[in-house]
Design a protein around this motif. Structure first.
Motif, PDB file in Angstrom:
ATOM      1  N   ALA B 162       0.824  -1.215   0.000  1.00 22.91           N
ATOM      2  CA  ALA B 162       0.000   0.000   0.000  1.00 22.91           C
ATOM      3  C   ALA B 162       0.858   1.264   0.000  1.00 22.91           C
ATOM      4  O   ALA B 162       0.351   2.362  -0.231  1.00 22.91           O
ATOM      5  N   CYS B 163       2.166   1.117   0.253  1.00 19.66           N
ATOM      6  CA  CYS B 163       3.083   2.279   0.244  1.00 19.66           C
ATOM      7  C   CYS B 163       3.000   2.989  -1.103  1.00 19.66           C
ATOM      8  O   CYS B 163       3.122   2.366  -2.150  1.00 19.66           O
ATOM      9  N   ILE B 164       2.785   4.335  -1.055  1.00 19.71           N
ATOM     10  CA  ILE B 164       2.676   5.113  -2.287  1.00 19.71           C
ATOM     11  C   ILE B 164       3.959   5.886  -2.583  1.00 19.71           C
ATOM     12  O   ILE B 164       3.994   6.707  -3.495  1.00 19.71           O
ATOM     13  N   GLY B 165       4.992   5.642  -1.776  1.00 24.26           N
ATOM     14  CA  GLY B 165       6.294   6.282  -2.042  1.00 24.26           C
ATOM     15  C   GLY B 165       6.258   7.794  -1.945  1.00 24.26           C
ATOM     16  O   GLY B 165       6.947   8.490  -2.687  1.00 24.26           O
ATOM     17  N   CYS B 166       5.464   8.328  -1.010  1.00 22.29           N
ATOM     18  CA  CYS B 166       5.310   9.788  -0.920  1.00 22.29           C
ATOM     19  C   CYS B 166       6.509  10.441  -0.248  1.00 22.29           C
ATOM     20  O   CYS B 166       6.784  11.613  -0.456  1.00 22.29           O
ATOM     21  N   GLY B 167       7.203   9.672   0.626  1.00 21.78           N
ATOM     22  CA  GLY B 167       8.375  10.222   1.311  1.00 21.78           C
ATOM     23  C   GLY B 167       8.072  10.872   2.650  1.00 21.78           C
ATOM     24  O   GLY B 167       8.953  11.485   3.256  1.00 21.78           O
ATOM     25  N   ALA B 168       6.835  10.717   3.143  1.00 25.74           N
ATOM     26  CA  ALA B 168       6.499  11.294   4.453  1.00 25.74           C
ATOM     27  C   ALA B 168       7.358  10.678   5.560  1.00 25.74           C
ATOM     28  O   ALA B 168       7.696  11.348   6.541  1.00 25.74           O
ATOM     29  N   CYS B 169       7.720   9.392   5.387  1.00 24.61           N
ATOM     30  CA  CYS B 169       8.550   8.711   6.391  1.00 24.61           C
ATOM     31  C   CYS B 169       9.914   9.403   6.513  1.00 24.61           C
ATOM     32  O   CYS B 169      10.412   9.647   7.615  1.00 24.61           O
ATOM     33  N   SER B 219      16.384   5.342  14.150  1.00 21.58           N
ATOM     34  CA  SER B 219      16.454   5.460  15.609  1.00 21.58           C
ATOM     35  C   SER B 219      15.242   4.820  16.281  1.00 21.58           C
ATOM     36  O   SER B 219      15.073   4.945  17.491  1.00 21.58           O
ATOM     37  N   ASN B 220      14.409   4.147  15.505  1.00 19.62           N
ATOM     38  CA  ASN B 220      13.209   3.491  16.040  1.00 19.62           C
ATOM     39  C   ASN B 220      12.320   4.434  16.844  1.00 19.62           C
ATOM     40  O   ASN B 220      11.733   4.026  17.855  1.00 19.62           O
ATOM     41  N   THR B 221      12.214   5.696  16.408  1.00 19.51           N
ATOM     42  CA  THR B 221      11.329   6.617  17.125  1.00 19.51           C
ATOM     43  C   THR B 221       9.871   6.334  16.790  1.00 19.51           C
ATOM     44  O   THR B 221       8.975   6.693  17.549  1.00 19.51           O
ATOM     45  N   GLY B 222       9.639   5.727  15.618  1.00 18.99           N
ATOM     46  CA  GLY B 222       8.270   5.423  15.205  1.00 18.99           C
ATOM     47  C   GLY B 222       7.555   6.594  14.552  1.00 18.99           C
ATOM     48  O   GLY B 222       6.362   6.491  14.235  1.00 18.99           O
ATOM     49  N   ALA B 223       8.257   7.709  14.324  1.00 20.17           N
ATOM     50  CA  ALA B 223       7.626   8.888  13.709  1.00 20.17           C
ATOM     51  C   ALA B 223       7.130   8.566  12.296  1.00 20.17           C
ATOM     52  O   ALA B 223       6.071   9.041  11.879  1.00 20.17           O
ATOM     53  N   CYS B 224       7.886   7.741  11.566  1.00 20.30           N
ATOM     54  CA  CYS B 224       7.520   7.387  10.193  1.00 20.30           C
ATOM     55  C   CYS B 224       6.178   6.674  10.152  1.00 20.30           C
ATOM     56  O   CYS B 224       5.290   7.015   9.368  1.00 20.30           O
ATOM     57  N   GLU B 225       6.032   5.689  11.020  1.00 19.27           N
ATOM     58  CA  GLU B 225       4.797   4.903  11.071  1.00 19.27           C
ATOM     59  C   GLU B 225       3.608   5.794  11.430  1.00 19.27           C
ATOM     60  O   GLU B 225       2.533   5.686  10.841  1.00 19.27           O
ATOM     61  N   ALA B 226       3.840   6.711  12.395  1.00 20.36           N
ATOM     62  CA  ALA B 226       2.759   7.597  12.830  1.00 20.36           C
ATOM     63  C   ALA B 226       2.336   8.549  11.721  1.00 20.36           C
ATOM     64  O   ALA B 226       1.165   8.914  11.629  1.00 20.36           O
ATOM     65  N   GLU B 227       3.272   8.980  10.883  1.00 24.40           N
ATOM     66  CA  GLU B 227       2.968   9.975   9.853  1.00 24.40           C
ATOM     67  C   GLU B 227       2.631   9.363   8.495  1.00 24.40           C
ATOM     68  O   GLU B 227       2.216  10.065   7.578  1.00 24.40           O
TER      69      GLU B 227
END
Lengths: 222, 252
Positions: B162-169, B219-227
Motif C-alpha cells: 500500500a506504500c505510495i512512495g510519498c516520502g512522508a517517512c 532510531s526506532n522513534t516510530g515517527a515514520c509509522e505515525a505519519e
C-alpha cells in the motif's frame, strides 16, 4: 570477511552493533544493580562488601570487566558515528517541528541522553572504580561501602547521581525495546511483552540506583 | 463569514536546488472550510498569477490520496495535522480562523529541492530499481491455486504494497531515514513465494542503494509509522533487518 565488515558498515549494521552492545550493557546493569541493592539489607554493608570482594578477585569477572569496557566503548563510538552520519542527512533544518505529535521525546534524544550518561559515568568511575582498582585506599577498615558513605555525604553529588539515574531510565525506556526491533524481533506475540518488560526494567533499575545515594545521604541505611 | 477562514501562510520559496530558499508570508481570506489544503494553495496561486507574481510550485497529481505526490510539511508535520492522510485529503476545517500556517518542503539531502515545495524523489525509484527482477515461470499460466499463500502473508504483503512512495517517512524522521519505505518494498516481495527466489540479493542491493542515496539510519522513534498516510507498519523494518542480516550470512 570483507562481506561482514560491509554489512556492519551499512546503516542497518551500525544499528545492529548498537543493539547488541546495548543489550550487553543492559545485562551488566542487572548484575551491577542487583549486587548494589544488597546495601538495602541494612547489614552495615557486610553482604555488599563480600560481593564487591568476589567481583574484584574472580578471574572470570575480571576478564568480563575488560569485555564490558570494550562493549561500552563500541556502544559510544558507534553512537557517535551514527550521530555524525545522521546529522548530515538533513542539511537544511525545518523551521517548525511538531515532534511530540509522532514520537516520544526520549526516543529522539538518545544521543543527548547518552552524552549525559557518559559524563555521569566518568564521574562515577572516578568515585568508585578508580578508588577500588587503581588506588591503595581500599582496606579492611575502609571498604567500598564506607567509600559510598563518604561520597554520598555531598548533596550536589547526590543530586547529580539522581539526575544521572533519570537519564539512564529514559535511555533504557527507549533503548530496551528499540534493540529488539533492530534485531528484527517485532511480532504480535512477543512485542507487547518486550515493551512491558522494558518499561518495568527501566523504571526498576533507575529507581533502585537513584535510591542508593539518597538512602546514604538521609542516613536511611547505616 | 461563517465557515470561511482568514489565514497567514508562511511558505518556503526557493528558485532551485543551487540557491538558498527563504520563507515568504502571504495573507489569504475567505477560505472555505470544505477546501482541501491544495485547493487553498490554488486560490493563492490564482491571485499570485493575476498579480504577475511567481506562483508557489508544489507537487500534486491524483488529489485523492493514492499517488503520493503532494509533499508538504505543514506546521511541523508531513501532510499536516491529521493522521493517515495525504495533503490533498487534508481539509481546511482542520485549521482555525486567524491561524498562521508554516509550509515547508520535505527536507533531506537525498530529496533536493527542485523549486519551492517540489523535491526530487527519484532516489526512491533507484532504490526500487536496485531490487531487480522477480523470477516468473514462462509458458502457459499455471493453475490459480498452484501456489498456496497463507491469508496472513497475503494480507501483510498487501499492507506493505500500500506504500505510495510519498516520502512522508523520510520527512518525519529526525535522521531523514528511508527505512520504512525500503522495508515496505522489500517486504511486499519477501512475504510471497514469487519473491523468495531473489530475496537475499534484493535485500542487500536495496539497502546498499538506500545508503548510497544518502538516507539516514533508523532510531526506532516510530515517527515514520505515525505519519505514514498508508499506515505502513514498523514490523516491515524489523523484517528488513531479518532479511538483510540473513542475506549477509547466506548470499553468495
Amino acid at each position: 570477511m570483507a562481506w561482514l565488515a560491509k554489512s556492519f558498515n551499512s546503516s542497518l549494521g551500525k544499528k545492529l552493533l548498537m543493539a547488541i552492545t546495548g543489550l550487553f550493557l543492559i545485562s551488566f546493569l542487572i548484575v551491577h544493580c542487583g549486587l548494589n541493592a544488597t546495601i538495602f539489607l541494612n547489614d552495615g554493608g557486610v553482604a555488599f562488601n563480600e560481593g564487591a570482594e568476589f567481583m574484584a578477585h574472580n578471574p572470570i569477572i575480571r576478564t568480563m570487566e575488560i569485555v564490558l569496557f570494550g562493549g561500552l566503548l563500541l556502544h559510544i563510538f558507534d553512537g557517535l558515528r551514527l550521530w555524525l552520519d545522521n546529522k548530515k542527512k538533513r542539511p537544511v533544518a525545518y523551521a517548525v517541528i511538531d515532534g511530540a505529535a509522532n514520537s516520544k521525546w526520549y526516543s529522539r534524544s538518545m544521543g543527548l541522553l547518552g552524552t549525559l550518561l557518559l559524563l555521569f559515568l566518568i564521574m562515577h568511575l572516578k568515585h568508585f572504580w578508580y578508588f577500588s582498582r587503581l588506588t591503595n585506599d581500599l582496606t579492611e577498615s575502609h571498604t567500598l561501602y564506607n567509600e559510598m558513605q563518604v561520597v554520598f555525604q555531598s548533596p550536589i553529588v547526590v543530586i547529580v547521581y539522581v539526575l544521572g539515574c533519570i537519564s539512564l531510565g529514559y535511555h533504557l525506556l527507549h533503548g530496551f525495546q528499540s534493540a529488539f526491533q533492530t534485531l528484527g524481533w517485532n511480532h504480535p506475540k512477543y512485542t507487547p511483552t518486550i515493551k512491558a518488560i522494558g518499561a518495568i526494567y527501566s523504571i526498576v533499575i533507575a529507581a533502585l540506583f537513584a535510591a542508593m545515594p539518597v538512602a546514604f545521604y538521609f542516613n536511611l541505611i547505616q | 463569514m461563517e465557515g470561511h477562514l482568514n489565514l497567514t501562510l508562511k511558505i518556503w520559496r526557493q528558485k532551485n536546488a543551487s540557491v538558498a530558499g527563504k520563507f515568504e508570508t502571504y495573507q489569504v481570506s475567505g477560505i472555505s472550510t470544505d477546501m482541501s489544503f491544495l485547493e487553498m494553495i490554488d486560490v493563492l496561486n490564482n491571485r499570485l498569477i493575476e498579480e504577475g507574481d511567481d506562483p508557489v510550485a508544489f507537487d500534486h497529481d491524483c488529489r485523492e490520496g493514492i499517488c503520493g505526490m503532494c509533499s508538504m510539511y505543514i506546521n511541523g508535520r508531513p501532510h499536516g495535522p491529521n493522521r493517515g492522510v495525504t495533503t490533498c485529503q487534508l481539509h481546511m476545517r482542520s485549521f482555525q480562523d486567524g491561524e498562521t500556517i508554516t509550509v515547508e518542503p520535505w527536507r533531506a539531502s537525498a530529496f533536493p529541492v527542485i523549486k519551492d515545495l517540489v523535491v526530487n524523489r527519484s532516489a526512491f525509484d533507484r532504490i526500487i530499481a536496485a531490487g531487480g527482477f522477480v523470477s516468473v515461470n514462462t509458458g502457459n499460466a499455471q493453475d490459480a491455486n498452484n501456489l498456496p499463500i497463507p491469508k496472513e502473508d497475503a494480507d501483510d504483503a498487501f499492507a506493505a504494497a500500500a506504500c505510495i512512495g510519498c516520502g512522508a517517512c523520510v520527512a518525519a524522521c529526525k535522521n531523514a531515514s528511508a527505512m520504512l519505505f525500503t522495508s515496505a518494498k522489500i517486504s511486499q516481495l519477501a512475504l510471497l513465494p514469487q519473491g523468495k527466489v531473489e530475496a537475499a540479493k534484493r535485500a542487500e542491493a536495496m539497502v546498499a542503494q538506500m545508503d548510497e542515496e544518502g538516507f539516514g539510519a533508523c532510531s526506532n522513534t516510530g515517527a515514520c509509522e505515525a505519519e505514514c498516510p498508508k499506515g505502513i507498519s514498523l514490523e516491515n523494518i524489523a523484517r528488513m533487518n531479518r532479511e538483510y542480516f540473513s542475506a549477509t550470512f547466506s548470499s553468495k
